[in-house]
Design a protein around this motif. Structure first.
Motif, PDB file in Angstrom:
ATOM      1  N   VAL A 101      34.522  37.507  29.192  1.00  0.00           N
ATOM      2  CA  VAL A 101      33.632  36.414  29.592  1.00  0.00           C
ATOM      3  C   VAL A 101      33.125  36.611  31.027  1.00  0.00           C
ATOM      4  CG1 VAL A 101      34.452  34.629  28.008  1.00  0.00           C
ATOM      5  CG2 VAL A 101      35.631  34.954  30.187  1.00  0.00           C
ATOM      6  N   VAL A 102      33.635  37.625  31.722  1.00  0.00           N
ATOM      7  CA  VAL A 102      33.136  37.920  33.076  1.00  0.00           C
ATOM      8  C   VAL A 102      32.755  39.407  33.201  1.00  0.00           C
ATOM      9  CG1 VAL A 102      34.051  36.062  34.540  1.00  0.00           C
ATOM     10  CG2 VAL A 102      35.592  37.835  33.781  1.00  0.00           C
ATOM     11  N   PRO A 103      31.675  39.809  32.501  1.00  0.00           N
ATOM     12  CA  PRO A 103      31.302  41.228  32.485  1.00  0.00           C
ATOM     13  C   PRO A 103      31.036  41.802  33.869  1.00  0.00           C
ATOM     14  CG  PRO A 103      29.580  39.850  31.490  1.00  0.00           C
ATOM     15  CD  PRO A 103      30.765  38.977  31.687  1.00  0.00           C
ATOM     16  N   ASP A 104      30.541  40.965  34.798  1.00  0.00           N
ATOM     17  CA  ASP A 104      30.224  41.480  36.143  1.00  0.00           C
ATOM     18  C   ASP A 104      31.442  42.067  36.847  1.00  0.00           C
ATOM     19  OD1 ASP A 104      27.720  40.633  35.679  1.00  0.00           O
ATOM     20  OD2 ASP A 104      27.775  38.912  37.055  1.00  0.00           O
ATOM     21  N   LEU A 105      32.616  41.539  36.514  1.00  0.00           N
ATOM     22  CA  LEU A 105      33.843  42.054  37.128  1.00  0.00           C
ATOM     23  C   LEU A 105      34.041  43.520  36.802  1.00  0.00           C
ATOM     24  CD1 LEU A 105      36.845  39.593  36.582  1.00  0.00           C
ATOM     25  CD2 LEU A 105      35.908  40.439  38.723  1.00  0.00           C
ATOM     26  N   LEU A 106      33.595  43.928  35.626  1.00  0.00           N
ATOM     27  CA  LEU A 106      33.894  45.282  35.153  1.00  0.00           C
ATOM     28  C   LEU A 106      32.757  46.268  35.316  1.00  0.00           C
ATOM     29  CD1 LEU A 106      35.922  44.287  31.993  1.00  0.00           C
ATOM     30  CD2 LEU A 106      36.784  45.523  33.967  1.00  0.00           C
ATOM     31  N   THR A 107      31.511  45.797  35.280  1.00  0.00           N
ATOM     32  CA  THR A 107      30.407  46.770  35.323  1.00  0.00           C
ATOM     33  C   THR A 107      30.411  47.542  36.637  1.00  0.00           C
ATOM     34  OG1 THR A 107      29.066  44.796  35.655  1.00  0.00           O
ATOM     35  CG2 THR A 107      28.718  45.953  33.622  1.00  0.00           C
ATOM     36  N   SER A 108      30.736  46.879  37.760  1.00  0.00           N
ATOM     37  CA  SER A 108      30.748  47.618  39.023  1.00  0.00           C
ATOM     38  C   SER A 108      31.900  48.619  39.030  1.00  0.00           C
ATOM     39  CB  SER A 108      30.850  46.683  40.218  1.00  0.00           C
ATOM     40  OG  SER A 108      32.043  45.951  40.147  1.00  0.00           O
ATOM     41  N   TRP A 109      33.038  48.224  38.489  1.00  0.00           N
ATOM     42  CA  TRP A 109      34.194  49.116  38.435  1.00  0.00           C
ATOM     43  C   TRP A 109      33.861  50.412  37.682  1.00  0.00           C
ATOM     44  CZ3 TRP A 109      38.806  50.278  40.250  1.00  0.00           C
ATOM     45  CH2 TRP A 109      39.636  51.095  39.481  1.00  0.00           C
ATOM     46  N   PHE A 110      33.214  50.263  36.524  1.00  0.00           N
ATOM     47  CA  PHE A 110      32.936  51.449  35.709  1.00  0.00           C
ATOM     48  C   PHE A 110      31.736  52.241  36.219  1.00  0.00           C
ATOM     49  CE2 PHE A 110      35.629  49.127  32.718  1.00  0.00           C
ATOM     50  CZ  PHE A 110      36.541  50.130  32.465  1.00  0.00           C
ATOM     51  N   GLY A 111      31.017  51.673  37.210  1.00  0.00           N
ATOM     52  CA  GLY A 111      29.891  52.407  37.788  1.00  0.00           C
ATOM     53  C   GLY A 111      30.329  53.370  38.875  1.00  0.00           C
ATOM     54  N   GLU A 112      31.602  53.418  39.187  1.00  0.00           N
ATOM     55  CA  GLU A 112      32.076  54.187  40.344  1.00  0.00           C
ATOM     56  C   GLU A 112      32.990  55.352  39.955  1.00  0.00           C
ATOM     57  OE1 GLU A 112      31.039  53.602  43.406  1.00  0.00           O
ATOM     58  OE2 GLU A 112      29.880  51.857  42.759  1.00  0.00           O
ATOM     59  N   SER A 113      33.159  56.252  40.914  1.00  0.00           N
ATOM     60  CA  SER A 113      34.225  57.264  40.946  1.00  0.00           C
ATOM     61  C   SER A 113      34.349  58.150  39.712  1.00  0.00           C
ATOM     62  CB  SER A 113      35.572  56.587  41.251  1.00  0.00           C
ATOM     63  OG  SER A 113      36.050  55.897  40.121  1.00  0.00           O
ATOM     64  N   ILE A 114      35.586  58.504  39.414  1.00  0.00           N
ATOM     65  CA  ILE A 114      35.913  59.410  38.312  1.00  0.00           C
ATOM     66  C   ILE A 114      35.304  58.933  37.000  1.00  0.00           C
ATOM     67  CG2 ILE A 114      37.868  59.597  36.719  1.00  0.00           C
ATOM     68  CD1 ILE A 114      39.469  60.885  38.763  1.00  0.00           C
TER      69      ILE A 114
END
Ligand code: ADE
Length: 232
Positions: free
Chosen positions: A8-21
């Motif tokens: 229910v809070v996709p914004d929390l995860l999209t930035s995480w998966f946009g980074e790094s490894i």
């Protein structure tokens, strides 16, 4: 591998998966991560996905219907090997579980919120329940990020040196031995001679001893008899 995350809070995860490894893994085409807003499957005009618990009590419960519709829509598009609900009640995530999950094809990760999900989700829609530790988070999103990270980095080709995932702490049931890099002598703090000896068999034996000793000192419960102590 493809990971679909329902939250229910996709914004929390999209930035995480946009980074790094994880971003590199995606660019190399080794993994696809799709984060979905569960509210897209709500039938409510206010896009609600939770409701009061039958029988009363504090807190809201995530409804079965939007979750069932989301999972059905994804399953109609491709097959999934696992549908995992992140919850403190689940099987504890450890390295063997991460290894196992890194060999599955596709999985759906369902993030709980509020009081959790309607029990029928657990009974009929998920294949596994996973916890990342014996503490309660406000939602399953951080747990989904942790699980995805632990799994994705094990996919061959994701981290530069493939052997480094295999020499991680826990991978052989031991903590990792110490590592050093240049300079060999920093203001009198010296690197152990054996690592500079060029004698690979001796280096390997030293590393194994160090790993064993470190595990014995810090996490004796991991040994489980490996050194004859039966984890004592
Ligand atoms: N959701 C809330 N707490 C959690 C935990 N410890 N592990 C996984 N999901 C959770």
């Amino acid at each position: 591998m493809r990971i679909d995350i329902l939250t229910v809070v996709p914004d929390l995860l999209t930035s995480w998966f946009g980074e790094s490894i994880l971003q590199r893994a995606r660019k190399k085409g080794l993994v696809e991560v799709h984060v979905h807003d569960l509210r897209n499957w709500s039938l409510d005009k206010h896009r609600r996905v939770d409701d009061y618990p039958f029988g009363g009590g504090a807190g809201m419960v995530m409804q079965v219907e939007p979750i069932a519709r989301a999972i059905a829509e994804l399953r109609a598009q491709r097959s999934y090997d696992e549908v995992i609900y992140l919850s403190p009640d689940g099987q504890l995530l450890d390295q063997p579980l991460a290894n196992m999950l890194s060999s599955v094809g596709n999985m759906i990760l369902l993030c709980g919120h509020y009081k959790g999900v309607d029990e029928r989700v657990r009974e009929h829609l998920i294949t596994k329940e996973v916890s990342i530790g014996n503490y309660v988070l406000t939602g399953g999103e951080l747990a989904a990020a942790v699980l995805s990270d632990a799994v994705i980095r094990l996919i061959p080709g994701v981290i530069g040196d493939e052997t480094s995932a295999l020499s991680d702490s826990f991978q052989d049931g031991l903590l990792a031995p110490p590592d050093y890099t240049r300079p060999a002598d920093y203001q009198g703090w010296k690197v152990p001679d054996v690592l500079l000896s060029g004698h690979q068999a001796k280096v390997d034996a030293w590393r194994y001893e160090q790993a064993l000793e470190r595990t014995r000192q810090r996490r004796p419960e991991l040994l489980g008899g490996k050194d004859g102590t039966e984890g004592s």
